[in-house]
Scaffold this motif. Structure first.
Motif, PDB file in Angstrom:
ATOM      1  N   PHE A 192       0.667  -1.133   0.234  1.00 46.97           N
ATOM      2  CA  PHE A 192      -0.025   0.070  -0.099  1.00 46.97           C
ATOM      3  C   PHE A 192       0.886   1.309   0.028  1.00 46.97           C
ATOM      4  CE2 PHE A 192      -1.631   3.532   2.628  1.00 46.97           C
ATOM      5  CZ  PHE A 192      -2.681   3.916   1.942  1.00 46.97           C
ATOM      6  N   VAL A 193       1.989   1.203   0.848  1.00 47.38           N
ATOM      7  CA  VAL A 193       2.729   2.386   0.882  1.00 47.38           C
ATOM      8  C   VAL A 193       3.310   2.664  -0.616  1.00 47.38           C
ATOM      9  CG1 VAL A 193       4.948   3.241   2.168  1.00 47.38           C
ATOM     10  CG2 VAL A 193       3.067   2.251   3.425  1.00 47.38           C
ATOM     11  N   MET A 194       3.872   1.655  -1.077  1.00 46.24           N
ATOM     12  CA  MET A 194       4.652   1.622  -2.355  1.00 46.24           C
ATOM     13  C   MET A 194       3.665   2.286  -3.453  1.00 46.24           C
ATOM     14  SD  MET A 194       7.536  -1.004  -2.172  1.00 46.24           S
ATOM     15  CE  MET A 194       6.529  -2.577  -2.077  1.00 46.24           C
ATOM     16  N   VAL A 195       2.541   1.477  -3.509  1.00 40.72           N
ATOM     17  CA  VAL A 195       1.588   1.887  -4.578  1.00 40.72           C
ATOM     18  C   VAL A 195       0.935   3.177  -4.316  1.00 40.72           C
ATOM     19  CG1 VAL A 195      -0.460   0.980  -5.598  1.00 40.72           C
ATOM     20  CG2 VAL A 195       1.512  -0.581  -5.199  1.00 40.72           C
ATOM     21  N   GLY A 196       0.755   3.193  -3.188  1.00 41.47           N
ATOM     22  CA  GLY A 196       0.182   4.553  -2.796  1.00 41.47           C
ATOM     23  C   GLY A 196       0.834   5.884  -3.047  1.00 41.47           C
ATOM     24  N   LEU A 197       2.314   5.756  -3.117  1.00 43.53           N
ATOM     25  CA  LEU A 197       2.980   6.876  -3.306  1.00 43.53           C
ATOM     26  C   LEU A 197       3.020   7.170  -4.830  1.00 43.53           C
ATOM     27  CD1 LEU A 197       5.262   9.011  -2.705  1.00 43.53           C
ATOM     28  CD2 LEU A 197       6.946   7.038  -3.122  1.00 43.53           C
ATOM     29  N   LEU A 198       2.959   5.932  -5.843  1.00 42.60           N
ATOM     30  CA  LEU A 198       2.960   6.261  -7.025  1.00 42.60           C
ATOM     31  C   LEU A 198       1.646   6.702  -7.410  1.00 42.60           C
ATOM     32  CD1 LEU A 198       4.727   2.702  -8.139  1.00 42.60           C
ATOM     33  CD2 LEU A 198       5.692   5.349  -8.039  1.00 42.60           C
ATOM     34  N   LEU A 214      -7.060  -4.905   0.138  1.00 46.72           N
ATOM     35  CA  LEU A 214      -6.357  -5.341  -0.910  1.00 46.72           C
ATOM     36  C   LEU A 214      -6.763  -4.787  -2.097  1.00 46.72           C
ATOM     37  CD1 LEU A 214      -4.367  -7.462  -1.850  1.00 46.72           C
ATOM     38  CD2 LEU A 214      -6.333  -9.116  -2.073  1.00 46.72           C
ATOM     39  N   LEU A 215      -7.999  -4.569  -2.407  1.00 48.07           N
ATOM     40  CA  LEU A 215      -9.117  -4.066  -3.186  1.00 48.07           C
ATOM     41  C   LEU A 215      -8.672  -2.609  -3.429  1.00 48.07           C
ATOM     42  CD1 LEU A 215     -12.516  -5.660  -3.132  1.00 48.07           C
ATOM     43  CD2 LEU A 215     -10.797  -5.945  -4.888  1.00 48.07           C
ATOM     44  N   VAL A 216      -8.444  -1.779  -2.263  1.00 50.97           N
ATOM     45  CA  VAL A 216      -7.936  -0.328  -2.541  1.00 50.97           C
ATOM     46  C   VAL A 216      -6.575  -0.466  -3.231  1.00 50.97           C
ATOM     47  CG1 VAL A 216      -7.259   1.343  -1.050  1.00 50.97           C
ATOM     48  CG2 VAL A 216      -9.266   0.569  -0.617  1.00 50.97           C
ATOM     49  N   THR A 217      -5.747  -1.384  -2.617  1.00 54.51           N
ATOM     50  CA  THR A 217      -4.343  -1.274  -3.370  1.00 54.51           C
ATOM     51  C   THR A 217      -4.321  -1.640  -4.724  1.00 54.51           C
ATOM     52  OG1 THR A 217      -3.385  -2.006  -1.285  1.00 54.51           O
ATOM     53  CG2 THR A 217      -2.186  -2.146  -2.999  1.00 54.51           C
ATOM     54  N   PHE A 218      -5.081  -2.664  -5.196  1.00 51.63           N
ATOM     55  CA  PHE A 218      -5.267  -3.046  -6.551  1.00 51.63           C
ATOM     56  C   PHE A 218      -5.864  -1.971  -7.319  1.00 51.63           C
ATOM     57  CE2 PHE A 218      -5.082  -7.689  -5.708  1.00 51.63           C
ATOM     58  CZ  PHE A 218      -3.921  -7.708  -6.396  1.00 51.63           C
ATOM     59  N   SER A 219      -6.724  -1.218  -6.746  1.00 47.20           N
ATOM     60  CA  SER A 219      -7.411  -0.276  -7.289  1.00 47.20           C
ATOM     61  C   SER A 219      -6.470   1.085  -7.611  1.00 47.20           C
ATOM     62  CB  SER A 219      -8.693   0.648  -6.661  1.00 47.20           C
ATOM     63  OG  SER A 219      -9.239   1.712  -7.340  1.00 47.20           O
ATOM     64  N   MET A 220      -5.752   1.405  -6.777  1.00 47.45           N
ATOM     65  CA  MET A 220      -4.503   2.467  -7.006  1.00 47.45           C
ATOM     66  C   MET A 220      -3.593   1.906  -8.158  1.00 47.45           C
ATOM     67  SD  MET A 220      -3.788   4.194  -3.154  1.00 47.45           S
ATOM     68  CE  MET A 220      -3.106   2.534  -2.796  1.00 47.45           C
ATOM     69  N   ALA A 221      -3.324   0.580  -8.046  1.00 48.59           N
ATOM     70  CA  ALA A 221      -2.136   0.148  -8.969  1.00 48.59           C
ATOM     71  C   ALA A 221      -2.917   0.304 -10.472  1.00 48.59           C
ATOM     72  CB  ALA A 221      -2.026  -1.384  -8.438  1.00 48.59           C
ATOM     73  N   TYR A 222      -4.242  -0.162 -10.383  1.00 50.29           N
ATOM     74  CA  TYR A 222      -4.841   0.035 -11.795  1.00 50.29           C
ATOM     75  C   TYR A 222      -4.690   1.467 -12.370  1.00 50.29           C
ATOM     76  CZ  TYR A 222      -8.303   0.575 -15.382  1.00 50.29           C
ATOM     77  OH  TYR A 222      -9.018   0.439 -16.526  1.00 50.29           O
ATOM     78  N   ARG A 223      -4.833   2.421 -11.557  1.00 45.59           N
ATOM     79  CA  ARG A 223      -4.767   3.808 -11.977  1.00 45.59           C
ATOM     80  C   ARG A 223      -3.377   4.284 -12.227  1.00 45.59           C
ATOM     81  NH1 ARG A 223      -6.861   9.013 -12.333  1.00 45.59           N
ATOM     82  NH2 ARG A 223      -5.301  10.795 -11.927  1.00 45.59           N
ATOM     83  N   VAL A 224      -2.486   3.610 -11.341  1.00 40.83           N
ATOM     84  CA  VAL A 224      -1.000   3.997 -12.082  1.00 40.83           C
ATOM     85  C   VAL A 224      -0.674   3.498 -13.128  1.00 40.83           C
ATOM     86  CG1 VAL A 224       1.377   3.618 -11.269  1.00 40.83           C
ATOM     87  CG2 VAL A 224      -0.019   4.130  -9.526  1.00 40.83           C
ATOM     88  N   LEU A 225      -1.013   2.207 -13.303  1.00 45.08           N
ATOM     89  CA  LEU A 225      -0.771   1.328 -14.698  1.00 45.08           C
ATOM     90  C   LEU A 225      -1.402   2.115 -15.929  1.00 45.08           C
ATOM     91  CD1 LEU A 225      -0.567  -2.183 -13.586  1.00 45.08           C
ATOM     92  CD2 LEU A 225       1.321  -0.915 -14.226  1.00 45.08           C
ATOM     93  N   ARG A 226      -2.614   2.505 -15.747  1.00 47.70           N
ATOM     94  CA  ARG A 226      -3.295   3.175 -16.559  1.00 47.70           C
ATOM     95  C   ARG A 226      -2.884   4.494 -17.009  1.00 47.70           C
ATOM     96  NH1 ARG A 226      -7.707   6.514 -16.626  1.00 47.70           N
ATOM     97  NH2 ARG A 226      -7.992   6.267 -14.269  1.00 47.70           N
ATOM     98  N   ILE A 227      -2.302   5.215 -16.094  1.00 45.70           N
ATOM     99  CA  ILE A 227      -1.787   6.616 -16.242  1.00 45.70           C
ATOM    100  C   ILE A 227      -0.481   6.618 -16.809  1.00 45.70           C
ATOM    101  CG2 ILE A 227      -1.114   8.899 -15.247  1.00 45.70           C
ATOM    102  CD1 ILE A 227      -3.937   8.719 -15.275  1.00 45.70           C
ATOM    103  N   ALA A 228       0.469   5.664 -16.346  1.00 49.47           N
ATOM    104  CA  ALA A 228       1.980   5.593 -16.606  1.00 49.47           C
ATOM    105  C   ALA A 228       2.372   4.410 -17.337  1.00 49.47           C
ATOM    106  CB  ALA A 228       2.624   5.553 -15.109  1.00 49.47           C
ATOM    107  N   LEU A 229       1.768   3.728 -17.729  1.00 47.61           N
ATOM    108  CA  LEU A 229       1.847   2.378 -18.584  1.00 47.61           C
ATOM    109  C   LEU A 229       2.567   2.629 -19.799  1.00 47.61           C
ATOM    110  CD1 LEU A 229       2.228  -0.518 -18.313  1.00 47.61           C
ATOM    111  CD2 LEU A 229      -0.025  -0.638 -19.802  1.00 47.61           C
ATOM    112  N   LEU A 230       4.177   2.545 -19.996  1.00 50.40           N
ATOM    113  CA  LEU A 230       4.865   2.663 -21.080  1.00 50.40           C
ATOM    114  C   LEU A 230       5.525   1.451 -21.464  1.00 50.40           C
ATOM    115  CD1 LEU A 230       6.497   6.096 -20.199  1.00 50.40           C
ATOM    116  CD2 LEU A 230       4.511   5.531 -21.631  1.00 50.40           C
TER     117      LEU A 230
END
Length: 151
Positions: free
Chosen positions: A82-88, A134-150
């Motif tokens: 959560f801390v790592m994904v939350g920062l991103l 867990l769902l919160v962490t996955f939700s944040m990870a989804y946004r990070v990947l959607r925004i920053a996926l290269l």
């Protein structure tokens, strides 16, 4: 760094990340408390000053101590991601209200998870609180990947 400190989402992230990290850190003294009050130690040096016959009785496991240890382990498995994904996530520029919802649900779920785990509340209380975090962490990870996926 000064600009980050003016960002409301980043400040919310730091607040809730700190709350759950402190909660996780408090599990270690709680384990020590349970070890002392239940008389269940895992290392010989912990009971070295006791008489020899008492040492054998104190070098044992206790269900309450193991429950707190498993709760702490679960914190490590969930709070660190959560801390790592939350920062991103905070750096992707989400709406403050959405970010606060993510951060608050996660913090609340972890606090309730500890209460339900250590207090041995009936299932599905612990399971639901774990899933919510867990769902919160996955939700944040989804946004990070959607925004920053290269790729």
């Amino acid at each position: 760094m000064a600009t980050l400190m003016e960002n409301d989402v980043f400040m919310a992230y730091t607040t809730y990340a700190t709350i759950v990290i402190v909660k996780m850190l408090l599990m270690a003294p709680m384990t020590g408390y349970y070890r002392m009050t239940r008389g269940a130690f895992s290392n010989e040096e912990d009971v070295a000053l006791k008489p020899v016959e008492e040492r054998k009785k104190l070098l044992r496991t206790h269900p309450d101590v193991e429950r707190v240890r498993r709760c702490h382990q679960n914190d490590l498995e969930n709070i660190v991601p959560f801390v790592m994904v939350g920062l991103l996530y905070a750096l992707t520029g989400p709406e403050l209200s959405t970010a606060l919802l993510h951060f608050r649900v996660f913090a609340g779920s972890r606090i309730f998870h500890t209460i339900s785990y250590v207090g041995a509340l009936p299932q599905p209380s612990r399971g639901l609180s774990w899933i919510a975090g867990l769902l919160v962490t996955f939700s944040m990870a989804y946004r990070v990947l959607r925004i920053a996926l290269l790729l």
